[in-house]
Design an enzyme around this catalytic site. Structure first.
Site, PDB file in Angstrom:
ATOM      1  N   ASN A 209      32.672  41.500  46.326  1.00 28.58           N
ATOM      2  CA  ASN A 209      33.491  42.092  45.262  1.00 28.58           C
ATOM      3  C   ASN A 209      32.626  42.765  44.205  1.00 28.58           C
ATOM      4  OD1 ASN A 209      36.142  41.691  46.033  1.00 28.58           O
ATOM      5  ND2 ASN A 209      36.304  39.712  45.044  1.00 28.58           N
TER       6      ASN A 209
ATOM      7  N   ASP B  44      39.218  33.245  48.234  1.00 28.35           N
ATOM      8  CA  ASP B  44      38.496  33.512  49.482  1.00 28.35           C
ATOM      9  C   ASP B  44      38.619  32.334  50.444  1.00 28.35           C
ATOM     10  OD1 ASP B  44      36.924  31.700  48.111  1.00 28.35           O
ATOM     11  OD2 ASP B  44      35.031  32.657  48.617  1.00 28.35           O
TER      12      ASP B  44
END
Length: 96
Positions: free
Chosen positions: A25, A60
């Site tokens: 990210n 996640d």
């Protein structure tokens, strides 16, 4: 889980956490992170049987509920998931 307990069927829950997701990210952007999550979900869904359940548990993290599976087979499935994702190459603009 309640259905497994009610019917006294064997089953198990597998927890999957993507290592270094924050790095993806931060370096490639949130859109790349979203694409990675979609790829992981598609891979998991393709390997599940009818009646099994997969869910995104957190940012996640995924969980997979496998029903009607004995403990030794559950260990085998969990290990196969681990091997599959251990060497999973995520390519984003030709970068790993």
């Amino acid at each position: 889980m309640a259905q497994v307990a009610r019917n006294r069927h064997l089953g198990g829950l597998i927890y999957i956490d993507i290592d270094n997701f924050k790095q993806i990210n931060d370096t490639l952007g949130h859109a790349a992170g979203d694409r990675l999550l979609l790829q992981v979900a598609q891979i998991l869904l393709a390997r599940l049987r009818e009646g099994d359940v997969m869910a995104r548990f957190g940012g996640d993290e995924f969980t997979v509920l496998l029903q009607n599976m004995n403990p030794s087979l559950l260990v085998h499935v969990a290990e196969s998931f681990h091997r599959m994702f251990e060497n999973f190459p995520f390519l984003e603009d030709q970068q790993v």
